[in-house]
Design an enzyme around this catalytic site. Structure first.
Site, PDB file in Angstrom:
ATOM      1  N   ASN A 127       2.011  -2.192   9.575  1.00 39.77           N
ATOM      2  CA  ASN A 127       1.240  -1.040  10.028  1.00 39.77           C
ATOM      3  C   ASN A 127      -0.122  -0.985   9.340  1.00 39.77           C
ATOM      4  O   ASN A 127      -0.402  -1.757   8.423  1.00 39.77           O
ATOM      5  CB  ASN A 127       2.043   0.248   9.819  1.00 39.77           C
ATOM      6  CG  ASN A 127       1.869   1.212  10.972  1.00 39.77           C
ATOM      7  OD1 ASN A 127       0.813   1.310  11.562  1.00 39.77           O
ATOM      8  ND2 ASN A 127       2.942   1.927  11.288  1.00 39.77           N
TER       9      ASN A 127
ATOM     10  N   HIS B 157      -1.968 -10.037 -14.630  1.00 36.48           N
ATOM     11  CA  HIS B 157      -2.894 -10.590 -15.612  1.00 36.48           C
ATOM     12  C   HIS B 157      -2.146 -10.757 -16.927  1.00 36.48           C
ATOM     13  O   HIS B 157      -1.156 -10.063 -17.201  1.00 36.48           O
ATOM     14  CB  HIS B 157      -4.088  -9.649 -15.814  1.00 36.48           C
ATOM     15  CG  HIS B 157      -4.982  -9.581 -14.625  1.00 36.48           C
ATOM     16  ND1 HIS B 157      -5.968 -10.513 -14.394  1.00 36.48           N
ATOM     17  CD2 HIS B 157      -5.041  -8.708 -13.598  1.00 36.48           C
ATOM     18  CE1 HIS B 157      -6.599 -10.208 -13.268  1.00 36.48           C
ATOM     19  NE2 HIS B 157      -6.046  -9.117 -12.771  1.00 36.48           N
TER      20      HIS B 157
ATOM     21  N   THR C 214       9.773  -2.146  -8.652  1.00 38.45           N
ATOM     22  CA  THR C 214       9.519  -3.025  -9.792  1.00 38.45           C
ATOM     23  C   THR C 214      10.669  -3.977 -10.078  1.00 38.45           C
ATOM     24  O   THR C 214      10.530  -4.866 -10.907  1.00 38.45           O
ATOM     25  CB  THR C 214       9.234  -2.200 -11.060  1.00 38.45           C
ATOM     26  OG1 THR C 214      10.386  -1.397 -11.349  1.00 38.45           O
ATOM     27  CG2 THR C 214       8.007  -1.307 -10.879  1.00 38.45           C
ATOM     28  N   LYS C 215      11.815  -3.762  -9.405  1.00 44.09           N
ATOM     29  CA  LYS C 215      12.995  -4.603  -9.594  1.00 44.09           C
ATOM     30  C   LYS C 215      13.595  -4.931  -8.240  1.00 44.09           C
ATOM     31  O   LYS C 215      13.380  -4.210  -7.261  1.00 44.09           O
ATOM     32  CB  LYS C 215      14.037  -3.876 -10.447  1.00 44.09           C
ATOM     33  CG  LYS C 215      13.564  -3.612 -11.858  1.00 44.09           C
ATOM     34  CD  LYS C 215      14.633  -2.942 -12.668  1.00 44.09           C
ATOM     35  CE  LYS C 215      14.091  -2.745 -14.088  1.00 44.09           C
ATOM     36  NZ  LYS C 215      14.915  -1.895 -14.892  1.00 44.09           N
TER      37      LYS C 215
END
Length: 193
Positions: A92, A122, A170-171
């Site tokens: 979308n 980073h 995040t997991k």
């Protein structure tokens, strides 16, 4: 390495190797990013019918995407050449893909408005902050990512999972599960039937 090709760079990214800042590989990444910006500017700068959108998306990713793939601009990609799209994928409007580390969208994946998929980190050491650490994102078949979600580097979302709007994943999320929140947590199984 005096000069790196796009193929050299993709091989290093797919192997998960660190890309040192201001290295030949980093410069090759920058060159490809400029090409991705050019294509995205054309894609987002004027109206294109479905076939025109698919043609520009194909140019961006470097292969002909399936006729069943749909995308509503605007759309941006930092790189373009490390995106793998299955059949019946829909992206979308407002999505941003940082795909250097590799993004795979399985058949039937639905990506909601303003979703960000990131595949680079980073280095934590300030002296090495320009170094880039790639990690792929894999989104399985029939996954639904709710609007304004963020998928972080290295995450795999299993087939049939649902990610609630505004979640920060995040997991890994197992197949067939619903995950919501920031950071996203699995809250229940997907209801079927």
């Amino acid at each position: 390495m005096h000069d790196a090709t796009l193929e050299d760079l993709i091989a290093e990214l797919d192997a998960g190797h660190l890309i040192p800042g201001d290295s030949p590989l980093h410069r090759a990444m920058h060159r490809q990013s400029q090409e991705a910006i050019r294509i995205a500017t054309e894609l987002n700068g004027t109206y294109h019918d479905e076939a025109g959108v698919r043609a520009l998306l194909s140019e961006l990713v470097g292969y002909e995407v399936d006729v069943t793939v749909g995308l509503f601009p605007p759309f941006t990609s930092d790189f373009g050449r490390n995106i793998r799209l299955g059949r019946n994928v829909f992206i979308n409007s407002g999505c941003r893909f940082q795909d250097q580390g590799g993004i795979t969208l399985g058949d039937g994946a639905l990506i909601g408005h303003n979703t960000v998929i990131a595949t680079l980190n980073h280095a934590m050491d300030p002296a090495r902050r320009a170094d880039l650490e790639p990690a792929p994102v894999v989104i399985g078949k029939d996954v639904w990512i709710g609007s304004s979600s963020v998928i972080t580097p290295g995450v795999t979302i299993g087939d049939g999972a649902v990610i609630g709007a505004g979640s920060v994943v995040t997991k890994d999320v197992p197949a067939g599960m619903v995950a919501v929140g920031s950071p996203a947590k699995v809250v229940r199984a997907v209801m079927t039937g």
